[in-house]
Structure formats: C-alpha cells, structure tokens
Design a protein around this motif. Structure first.
Motif, PDB file in Angstrom:
ATOM      1  N   SER A  18       0.867  -1.184   0.000  1.00 31.43           N
ATOM      2  CA  SER A  18       0.000   0.000   0.000  1.00 31.43           C
ATOM      3  C   SER A  18       0.901   1.231   0.000  1.00 31.43           C
ATOM      4  O   SER A  18       1.857   1.302   0.782  1.00 31.43           O
ATOM      5  N   GLN A  43      -0.931  -2.333  -6.121  1.00 28.36           N
ATOM      6  CA  GLN A  43      -0.890  -2.561  -4.675  1.00 28.36           C
ATOM      7  C   GLN A  43      -1.426  -3.954  -4.376  1.00 28.36           C
ATOM      8  O   GLN A  43      -2.511  -4.309  -4.846  1.00 28.36           O
ATOM      9  N   LEU A  64      -1.531   6.499  -5.527  1.00 32.75           N
ATOM     10  CA  LEU A  64      -0.415   7.278  -4.984  1.00 32.75           C
ATOM     11  C   LEU A  64      -0.731   7.823  -3.601  1.00 32.75           C
ATOM     12  O   LEU A  64      -1.890   7.904  -3.191  1.00 32.75           O
ATOM     13  N   ASP A 106     -15.353  10.521  -1.431  1.00 28.86           N
ATOM     14  CA  ASP A 106     -15.443   9.675  -2.630  1.00 28.86           C
ATOM     15  C   ASP A 106     -15.771  10.577  -3.807  1.00 28.86           C
ATOM     16  O   ASP A 106     -16.545  11.525  -3.669  1.00 28.86           O
ATOM     17  N   GLY A 134      -3.729   9.668   0.476  1.00 32.71           N
ATOM     18  CA  GLY A 134      -3.748   8.534  -0.458  1.00 32.71           C
ATOM     19  C   GLY A 134      -4.873   8.698  -1.462  1.00 32.71           C
ATOM     20  O   GLY A 134      -6.005   9.037  -1.095  1.00 32.71           O
ATOM     21  N   GLY A 136      -6.712   6.810  -4.896  1.00 29.42           N
ATOM     22  CA  GLY A 136      -6.885   5.793  -5.934  1.00 29.42           C
ATOM     23  C   GLY A 136      -7.817   6.380  -6.977  1.00 29.42           C
ATOM     24  O   GLY A 136      -8.972   6.699  -6.679  1.00 29.42           O
TER      25      GLY A 136
HETATM   26  C1  BTN Z   1     -11.825   4.535  -0.503  1.00 30.03           C
HETATM   27  O1  BTN Z   1     -12.547   4.985  -1.396  1.00 30.03           O
HETATM   28  O2  BTN Z   1     -12.233   3.660   0.233  1.00 30.03           O
HETATM   29  C2  BTN Z   1     -10.434   5.087  -0.358  1.00 30.03           C
HETATM   30  C3  BTN Z   1      -9.499   4.432  -1.317  1.00 30.03           C
HETATM   31  C4  BTN Z   1      -8.092   4.954  -1.225  1.00 30.03           C
HETATM   32  C5  BTN Z   1      -7.164   4.138  -2.085  1.00 30.03           C
HETATM   33  C6  BTN Z   1      -5.796   4.739  -2.179  1.00 30.03           C
HETATM   34  S1  BTN Z   1      -4.823   3.949  -3.414  1.00 30.03           S
HETATM   35  C7  BTN Z   1      -3.397   4.764  -2.863  1.00 30.03           C
HETATM   36  C8  BTN Z   1      -3.469   4.829  -1.346  1.00 30.03           C
HETATM   37  N1  BTN Z   1      -2.863   3.649  -0.754  1.00 30.03           N
HETATM   38  C9  BTN Z   1      -3.755   2.869  -0.155  1.00 30.03           C
HETATM   39  O3  BTN Z   1      -3.508   1.779   0.392  1.00 30.03           O
HETATM   40  N2  BTN Z   1      -4.985   3.417  -0.254  1.00 30.03           N
HETATM   41  C10 BTN Z   1      -4.940   4.694  -0.922  1.00 30.03           C
END
Ligand code: BTN
Length: 254
Positions: A18, A43, A64, A106, A134, A136
């Motif tokens: 991660s 990841q 990232l 989100d 973080g 995604g």
């Molecule tokens: C969500 O919508 O639940 C949050 C998601 C967040 C994902 C990102 S990917 C990069 C960073 N590293 C992780 O392990 N999670 C965040």
C-alpha cells in the motif's frame, strides 16, 4: 507564497502492499520533507475507507500517496480532504468530466465511483505532524468487480496516458494546498459544497434508526456532516450515515 513553496519528489514502485503504508514507514524511518509522493503500478493490499480493500488493476490506474506537513490543528484535519477532493475534481474537469464529491471523500461521475481518498495523519499534541493523502483514481480500467465503479477511460471512451493524469493531479493538488496555506479555506469549502452530492437538495439517507429524507447543510469544523431532517439538524461522523442512491430501489452508495 508562490507555487514553488512545494516541490514534489516522486518515488516509483512496480509493486507495493500500500502506498499509504509505505509513506507511513518512510515517515517513521526518516522524517521526510513534505512533497514526497509514493506511486506504484499495483498494490497487493491497497487500503480503502472503513477497513475496506482498494482493488485496482496493475498499470491501469493511479495509486499514490502524497506526504504533507500541513501544520494545522487536528480538529481541522478535514481541510485536507477538501484540498484533495478539489484537486481530483479539477483534474477530471481537464478530461471533460463533471464529477461530484460524495462526502466525506469519494468522487463520483454520475452514479459511479471514479476515485477514493484515504487520508492518514500522524499527530503531535493538537497538531498534525504529517499527513498522508492517499488517492486511488481509476484511469484506464474498464471492467470492475464492484457494480458502481467507473474510470476516466470508461467515461470518455479514450485511453489516457497515466503520466498525464499524475501530473495534473499533482499540479492541482499543489494549487489547492497553496490556497489552504494562504488562508483561503472558506473559498475551498464553498467550492466543495458547490460540487457536493446532496448539498441543499432533498435526498434519502439511512442511519441506525432507519431511512429518512433530508437536506445536506454542509459539514462542521471537524468534517461532520449536517443534515436537516424535518427542521432538525442531525450531525453525523464518518460511517454513521449512508447515502441511498435513489429512493426507488434504495441501493446504497456507501
Ligand atoms: C476509498 O474509497 O475507500 C479510499 C481508497 C483509497 C485508495 C488509495 S490507493 C493509494 C493509497 N494507498 C492505499 O492503500 N490506499 C490509498
């Protein structure tokens, strides 16, 4: 203060468990400057909100984490969600996409989720010492296990160069973070409200006591959601309320 106040140093990986975990370990090991960005093609244990996993196909998406040292009070930590959410919205706009923010962090295009944000902080006294932002963001992935997921490519019909998205995100993040640093949180917050799902609109929600209709009034200093239900203001912390997608089938977009 100019945009030069922050220089990004990007550390790239092919595989990580991660990026947030890597960033947390880096902070513990070496007290880095702010602006370090951890980026990986894939990841193996990506983390989502509420202890969920974040799954994204290898080399098709942006995963990232950005390390910042915002020097803000812990009770104001939601300001960073606002900063990152707006950077994602501004980036998606560059691809002609009108996205919305589903509180707390989100990002949706229409009824489908295109990005998720996971912010983790390390705290010293009443201040945030380090913040790991973080992100995604689904870019070129077309099919998903989740039913309500989308990507830039799925929305635009075009394959996108990942590097271009990465640069846009970082540039927009730098801009929104600079605005925060310059004391413009009130304008950032209004921008979040203007792009917030359910803001000043009647929608259906669900909490422990059941389904109800209400109007989002905004969020408080700590980021708690305020919903007007029959002229009473209810306040919800993260995870305490679920947005119902539409009242006909009550599918949730939790
Ligand atoms: C969500 O919508 O639940 C949050 C998601 C967040 C994902 C990102 S990917 C990069 C960073 N590293 C992780 O392990 N999670 C965040």
């Amino acid at each position: 203060m100019s945009l030069n106040f922050l220089n990004f140093e990007i550390i790239r990986f092919d595989v990580l468990d991660s990026t947030n975990n890597y960033a947390a370990n880096l902070i513990k090991a070496s007290n880095p400057e702010e602006g370090v960005v951890i980026l990986t093609n894939w990841q193996s244990a990506g983390k989502g909100q509420r202890g969920n996993v974040w799954q994204a196909n290898a080399s098709e998406n942006l995963t990232l984490s950005v390390i910042l040292k915002p020097e803000i009070r812990v009770r104001n930590s939601f300001q960073l969600n606002v900063v990152m959410s707006l950077a994602v919205l501004d980036t998606l706009k560059e691809f002609g996409l009108d996205a919305i923010i589903k509180w707390p962090n989100d990002i949706y295009v229409g009824n489908e989720k295109i990005a998720g944000i996971l912010i983790e902080n390390s705290i010293s006294g009443d201040r945030i010492k380090y913040s790991i932002l973080g992100l995604g963001l689904n870019v070129n992935q077309i099919s998903f296990h989740q039913v309500n997921a989308t990507s830039i490519a799925k929305c635009t019909g075009k394959n996108i160069e990942l590097k271009a998205v990465e640069e846009l995100i970082l540039n927009h993040l730098k801009r929104s973070y600079l605005r925060l640093k310059m004391g413009q949180y009130a304008t950032l917050k209004n921008e979040y409200y203007r792009n917030m799902l359910g803001f000043q609109e009647i929608r259906s929600y669900e909490d422990v006591s059941g389904i109800f209709d209400g109007v989002i009034l905004g969020f408080d200093e700590q980021g708690n959601l305020k919903i007007n239900v029959n002229q009473t203001v209810r306040t919800y912390a993260f995870k305490e309320v679920k947005f119902l997608f539409n009242s006909q089938n009550s599918s949730s977009i939790d």
